[in-house]
Design an enzyme around this catalytic site. Sequence first.
Site, PDB file in Angstrom:
ATOM      1  N   GLN A   1      43.108  28.982  41.266  1.00  0.00           N
ATOM      2  CA  GLN A   1      42.021  28.932  40.295  1.00  0.00           C
ATOM      3  C   GLN A   1      41.567  27.491  40.017  1.00  0.00           C
ATOM      4  O   GLN A   1      40.397  27.242  39.732  1.00  0.00           O
ATOM      5  CB  GLN A   1      42.477  29.610  39.004  1.00  0.00           C
ATOM      6  CG  GLN A   1      41.351  30.102  38.126  1.00  0.00           C
ATOM      7  CD  GLN A   1      40.786  31.449  38.552  1.00  0.00           C
ATOM      8  OE1 GLN A   1      41.526  32.351  38.911  1.00  0.00           O
ATOM      9  NE2 GLN A   1      39.474  31.583  38.536  1.00  0.00           N
TER      10      GLN A   1
ATOM     11  N   LYS B   1      39.131  26.758  42.877  1.00  0.00           N
ATOM     12  CA  LYS B   1      37.973  27.654  42.782  1.00  0.00           C
ATOM     13  C   LYS B   1      37.055  27.197  41.650  1.00  0.00           C
ATOM     14  O   LYS B   1      35.847  27.061  41.821  1.00  0.00           O
ATOM     15  CB  LYS B   1      38.469  29.077  42.508  1.00  0.00           C
ATOM     16  CG  LYS B   1      37.383  30.128  42.446  1.00  0.00           C
ATOM     17  CD  LYS B   1      37.862  31.451  41.857  1.00  0.00           C
ATOM     18  CE  LYS B   1      39.059  32.033  42.575  1.00  0.00           C
ATOM     19  NZ  LYS B   1      39.305  33.441  42.164  1.00  0.00           N
TER      20      LYS B   1
ATOM     21  N   LYS C   1      46.086  31.395  34.899  1.00  0.00           N
ATOM     22  CA  LYS C   1      46.145  32.838  35.173  1.00  0.00           C
ATOM     23  C   LYS C   1      47.207  33.428  34.283  1.00  0.00           C
ATOM     24  O   LYS C   1      48.159  32.730  33.894  1.00  0.00           O
ATOM     25  CB  LYS C   1      46.523  33.096  36.637  1.00  0.00           C
ATOM     26  CG  LYS C   1      46.145  34.472  37.126  1.00  0.00           C
ATOM     27  CD  LYS C   1      44.698  34.486  37.547  1.00  0.00           C
ATOM     28  CE  LYS C   1      44.208  35.846  37.964  1.00  0.00           C
ATOM     29  NZ  LYS C   1      42.884  35.747  38.585  1.00  0.00           N
TER      30      LYS C   1
ATOM     31  N   ASP D   1      41.080  40.742  35.673  1.00  0.00           N
ATOM     32  CA  ASP D   1      41.538  40.684  37.060  1.00  0.00           C
ATOM     33  C   ASP D   1      42.030  42.103  37.356  1.00  0.00           C
ATOM     34  O   ASP D   1      41.634  43.051  36.664  1.00  0.00           O
ATOM     35  CB  ASP D   1      42.633  39.615  37.243  1.00  0.00           C
ATOM     36  CG  ASP D   1      42.915  39.292  38.707  1.00  0.00           C
ATOM     37  OD1 ASP D   1      42.141  38.543  39.316  1.00  0.00           O
ATOM     38  OD2 ASP D   1      43.908  39.819  39.268  1.00  0.00           O
TER      39      ASP D   1
ATOM     40  N   THR E   1      31.407  39.013  40.645  1.00  0.00           N
ATOM     41  CA  THR E   1      32.299  38.655  41.760  1.00  0.00           C
ATOM     42  C   THR E   1      31.821  39.312  43.054  1.00  0.00           C
ATOM     43  O   THR E   1      31.659  38.653  44.087  1.00  0.00           O
ATOM     44  CB  THR E   1      33.752  39.054  41.454  1.00  0.00           C
ATOM     45  OG1 THR E   1      34.088  38.604  40.150  1.00  0.00           O
ATOM     46  CG2 THR E   1      34.706  38.443  42.465  1.00  0.00           C
TER      47      THR E   1
ATOM     48  N   ASN F   1      36.627  46.627  40.620  1.00  0.00           N
ATOM     49  CA  ASN F   1      35.476  45.854  40.174  1.00  0.00           C
ATOM     50  C   ASN F   1      34.816  45.075  41.312  1.00  0.00           C
ATOM     51  O   ASN F   1      33.601  45.153  41.530  1.00  0.00           O
ATOM     52  CB  ASN F   1      35.904  44.911  39.039  1.00  0.00           C
ATOM     53  CG  ASN F   1      34.793  43.967  38.641  1.00  0.00           C
ATOM     54  OD1 ASN F   1      34.730  42.841  39.123  1.00  0.00           O
ATOM     55  ND2 ASN F   1      33.890  44.428  37.802  1.00  0.00           N
TER      56      ASN F   1
ATOM     57  N   SER G   1      31.663  33.888  34.253  1.00  0.00           N
ATOM     58  CA  SER G   1      32.486  33.714  33.044  1.00  0.00           C
ATOM     59  C   SER G   1      32.156  32.369  32.389  1.00  0.00           C
ATOM     60  O   SER G   1      32.053  32.268  31.164  1.00  0.00           O
ATOM     61  CB  SER G   1      33.978  33.728  33.394  1.00  0.00           C
ATOM     62  OG  SER G   1      34.465  35.046  33.484  1.00  0.00           O
TER      63      SER G   1
HETATM   64  P1  NDP Z   1      40.601  46.218  40.034  1.00  0.00           P
HETATM   65  O1  NDP Z   1      41.815  46.521  39.263  1.00  0.00           O
HETATM   66  O2  NDP Z   1      39.266  46.566  39.477  1.00  0.00           O
HETATM   67  O3  NDP Z   1      40.683  46.898  41.471  1.00  0.00           O
HETATM   68  C1  NDP Z   1      41.726  46.612  42.352  1.00  0.00           C
HETATM   69  C2  NDP Z   1      41.553  47.439  43.606  1.00  0.00           C
HETATM   70  O4  NDP Z   1      42.494  47.006  44.567  1.00  0.00           O
HETATM   71  C3  NDP Z   1      41.826  48.918  43.383  1.00  0.00           C
HETATM   72  O5  NDP Z   1      41.069  49.676  44.288  1.00  0.00           O
HETATM   73  C4  NDP Z   1      43.318  49.015  43.681  1.00  0.00           C
HETATM   74  O6  NDP Z   1      43.768  50.298  44.077  1.00  0.00           O
HETATM   75  C5  NDP Z   1      43.457  48.035  44.834  1.00  0.00           C
HETATM   76  N1  NDP Z   1      44.804  47.480  44.831  1.00  0.00           N
HETATM   77  C6  NDP Z   1      45.395  46.773  43.834  1.00  0.00           C
HETATM   78  N2  NDP Z   1      46.654  46.458  44.164  1.00  0.00           N
HETATM   79  C7  NDP Z   1      46.848  46.981  45.384  1.00  0.00           C
HETATM   80  C8  NDP Z   1      47.954  46.984  46.248  1.00  0.00           C
HETATM   81  N3  NDP Z   1      49.106  46.399  45.921  1.00  0.00           N
HETATM   82  N4  NDP Z   1      47.798  47.601  47.448  1.00  0.00           N
HETATM   83  C9  NDP Z   1      46.630  48.207  47.795  1.00  0.00           C
HETATM   84  N5  NDP Z   1      45.553  48.239  46.988  1.00  0.00           N
HETATM   85  C10 NDP Z   1      45.658  47.637  45.813  1.00  0.00           C
HETATM   86  O7  NDP Z   1      40.681  44.652  40.367  1.00  0.00           O
HETATM   87  P2  NDP Z   1      39.521  43.660  40.834  1.00  0.00           P
HETATM   88  O8  NDP Z   1      38.541  44.375  41.676  1.00  0.00           O
HETATM   89  O9  NDP Z   1      39.061  42.925  39.636  1.00  0.00           O
HETATM   90  O10 NDP Z   1      40.349  42.622  41.718  1.00  0.00           O
HETATM   91  C11 NDP Z   1      40.506  42.766  43.119  1.00  0.00           C
HETATM   92  C12 NDP Z   1      40.850  41.434  43.740  1.00  0.00           C
HETATM   93  O11 NDP Z   1      39.788  40.499  43.459  1.00  0.00           O
HETATM   94  C13 NDP Z   1      42.115  40.760  43.198  1.00  0.00           C
HETATM   95  O12 NDP Z   1      42.710  40.013  44.239  1.00  0.00           O
HETATM   96  C14 NDP Z   1      41.571  39.789  42.136  1.00  0.00           C
HETATM   97  O13 NDP Z   1      42.466  38.732  41.907  1.00  0.00           O
HETATM   98  C15 NDP Z   1      40.306  39.334  42.826  1.00  0.00           C
HETATM   99  N6  NDP Z   1      39.266  38.773  41.970  1.00  0.00           N
HETATM  100  C16 NDP Z   1      38.783  39.439  40.899  1.00  0.00           C
HETATM  101  C17 NDP Z   1      37.779  38.888  40.137  1.00  0.00           C
HETATM  102  C18 NDP Z   1      37.163  39.608  38.998  1.00  0.00           C
HETATM  103  O14 NDP Z   1      36.213  39.071  38.423  1.00  0.00           O
HETATM  104  N7  NDP Z   1      37.609  40.800  38.640  1.00  0.00           N
HETATM  105  C19 NDP Z   1      37.260  37.534  40.415  1.00  0.00           C
HETATM  106  C20 NDP Z   1      37.789  36.945  41.632  1.00  0.00           C
HETATM  107  C21 NDP Z   1      38.770  37.540  42.347  1.00  0.00           C
HETATM  108  P3  NDP Z   1      44.692  51.174  43.082  1.00  0.00           P
HETATM  109  O15 NDP Z   1      43.754  51.629  42.004  1.00  0.00           O
HETATM  110  O16 NDP Z   1      45.253  52.245  43.910  1.00  0.00           O
HETATM  111  O17 NDP Z   1      45.734  50.216  42.553  1.00  0.00           O
HETATM  112  O1  2IT Z   2      40.351  35.410  40.165  1.00  0.00           O
HETATM  113  C1  2IT Z   2      39.392  35.177  39.399  1.00  0.00           C
HETATM  114  O2  2IT Z   2      38.607  34.238  39.609  1.00  0.00           O
HETATM  115  C2  2IT Z   2      39.188  36.079  38.263  1.00  0.00           C
HETATM  116  N1  2IT Z   2      39.933  37.031  38.105  1.00  0.00           N
HETATM  117  C3  2IT Z   2      38.093  35.798  37.278  1.00  0.00           C
HETATM  118  C4  2IT Z   2      38.542  34.812  36.251  1.00  0.00           C
HETATM  119  C5  2IT Z   2      37.593  34.570  35.111  1.00  0.00           C
HETATM  120  O3  2IT Z   2      37.983  33.749  34.266  1.00  0.00           O
HETATM  121  O4  2IT Z   2      36.518  35.149  35.058  1.00  0.00           O
END
Ligand code: NDP
Ligand code: 2IT
Length: 449
Positions: free
Chosen positions: A114, A117, A129, A169, A212, A243, A380
Site C-alpha cells: 500500500q 500504491k 492495512k 477490502d 477499483t 467488489n 478513497s
Molecule cells: P470481496 O470480498 O468483495 O470479494 C473477494 C472475491 O474473491 C470473492 O469472490 C471471494 O470468493 C474471492 N476470494 C476471496 N478469498 C479467496 C480465496 N482464498 N480463494 C479463492 N477466492 C477467494 O473483496 P474485493 O473484491 O474487495 O477484493 C478482491 C481483491 O482485490 C483483494 O486482493 C483485495 O485486496 C484487492 N483490492 C480491493 C480493493 C477494494 O477497493 N475493494 C482495492 C484494491 C485491491 P468467496 O466469496 O468464495 O470468498
Molecule cells: O488494497 C487496496 O488498495 C484497498 N483495499 C483499498 C484501500 C482504501 O483505502 O481504499
Amino acid sequence: MSTLCTDLDTFMSGLEKRNPGQPEFHAAVKEVAADVLPFMEGKKEYKNECLMERLTEPDRVISWRVSWKDDQGNVRADRAWRVQFSNAIGPYKGGLRFHSSVTKSVLKFLGFEQIFKNSLTGLPMGGAKGGSNFNPKGKSDDEVMRFCQSMMTEMHRYIGPETDVPAGDIGVGAREIGYLFGQYKRMANQFNGALTGKGLSFGGSAGRTEATGHGVVYFMREMMRDCDDDLEGKTALVSGSGNVALYCIEKLITQGAKPVTASDSSGFIYDKEGITRDKLEWLIDLKENRRGRIKEYSEEFGCEYYPDKTPWQIPGDLAFPCATQNELLGDDAKALVKNGLIALAEGANMPCTADAQHILRSEVLYAPGKASNAGGVAVSGLEQSQNAQHSSWSREEVDERLKKIMTNIHDKCAEYGRDGHGTKIDYARGANIGGFVKVADALLKCGVV
Ligand code: NDP
Ligand code: 2IT
C-alpha cells in the site's frame, strides 16, 4: 541491521530472520527490493540512509482481541490488527480485510504494498492495512454489526482523518463500513472522514464502489493504447465475483470487451457467449444483496461451471485476477501465454505468485496490482478531500479524476519501466521504482525517523 544493503540475498536473509513465519510479507518485499536495490546502487543521495530497512519495518503494528456474541448467545473471540506501515507522504491509508486466512503476515504484505500504491496515485496517503480473522460468511447482519462495533470500540483510538483512514477490502464492503462508521461516531463523537467507502448518505464519494474495478480496466486501456491496440472485441478472463471483479466486468462490457469468466472460492463459471449487462445486473444482486455463490449463475444462465478450479486454463486475450493473493500459479501463467494472452492486469493484491509473475513479465504486458488496482484507494483519497471540504462531487467529476489518475500511474510506470532498447515497458519495475522515489525523497527530507 546493516547501514547499507544493496545485495538482494543479504537483504532478504536479514529480513526473513527478523520476521520469521511471514511468507506473504517476505514475497512482497522481495518483489519490490529486487527492483529498488539495484536502482539505489551508486546514487549518492541514498548512501548510508538505510532506506529499504526503514521502509520494511512498520511504524507500528497494533493487535487486539475482538469479543462479540453470536446469534446463539455464544461468546466469540477473534483477532484483529492494524499495521500502520509508513506515514512518510501522508496519513496512514489502506483497507480492512475480514477473512479466516488473515494473519499478521498477510496484513504486513498488504500494508507494505500500500505504501508504493498510494505513492503512485500522486495523492498524499501513507501505507497501512488492517483486519481480522473473523469470517463474515454465513453470519447474520446482526452478528456482523456486533463484530464491527466491538472491533471499532478498540480501533477508534488509533484512527482519524489526519492519522489513519481505513476502508474496505475482502469481506469488508458497504455493510461493514456502515457499521464501523456508526460505532466510530459514537466513540469519537466526531463525524469526519476517518473511514472511506462510506455510503452516499453519510459522507461517501460517488464512484467509490466501482473505482477499483473500473480503474483496472482504465489501466489496461492505457497499456493497450501504448501498443496501438484497444479493448474492443477482446475476450477477457476475470476471477473473483466480489467488489473488484464485478465492476471490472462492468467496465469491460462498456469498453466493448467480452468477459467470459467469474469465480469464487468454490469454482468458476465459463460463459462462452459473454457476460452481458443484464446477466451482470443479476450477478451483482446475487453477490451484493443475496450473498449467493457463483455456481448459481451457471444454473440461471445455463453455462459451464467448474468446481474447485480457477479460470486460467481458458483461452483469452486479457486476464484480470481479482480475487486474492497467490491465485495464479506458474503453470497457470504458462497456460495463459500458450493460449495467446496479450496482457494481464492485477485487480487483486499479489494474485500472481513469483513464478507466474516472472513468466508474465517476460512474455506479455503485465501490470502489478500496486499500479493497476490503485483506482480504489485513489477514489478513497478523493473521498477524504470531499469530507475535508464538506462537499461532494458528481459521479462524472470523480470518474474524470479517476481516469486521469490511472493514466498518470501508467505514465509513471512507463517513465521508470521502459527498457533501454525501445518500447517494451516493464510495468512491475516501473511501479516499484515510481512508487519508491517519492517516499524515499520524503524520508530523506524529514530527518532520521
Ligand atoms: P470481496 O470480498 O468483495 O470479494 C473477494 C472475491 O474473491 C470473492 O469472490 C471471494 O470468493 C474471492 N476470494 C476471496 N478469498 C479467496 C480465496 N482464498 N480463494 C479463492 N477466492 C477467494 O473483496 P474485493 O473484491 O474487495 O477484493 C478482491 C481483491 O482485490 C483483494 O486482493 C483485495 O485486496 C484487492 N483490492 C480491493 C480493493 C477494494 O477497493 N475493494 C482495492 C484494491 C485491491 P468467496 O466469496 O468464495 O470468498
Ligand atoms: O488494497 C487496496 O488498495 C484497498 N483495499 C483499498 C484501500 C482504501 O483505502 O481504499
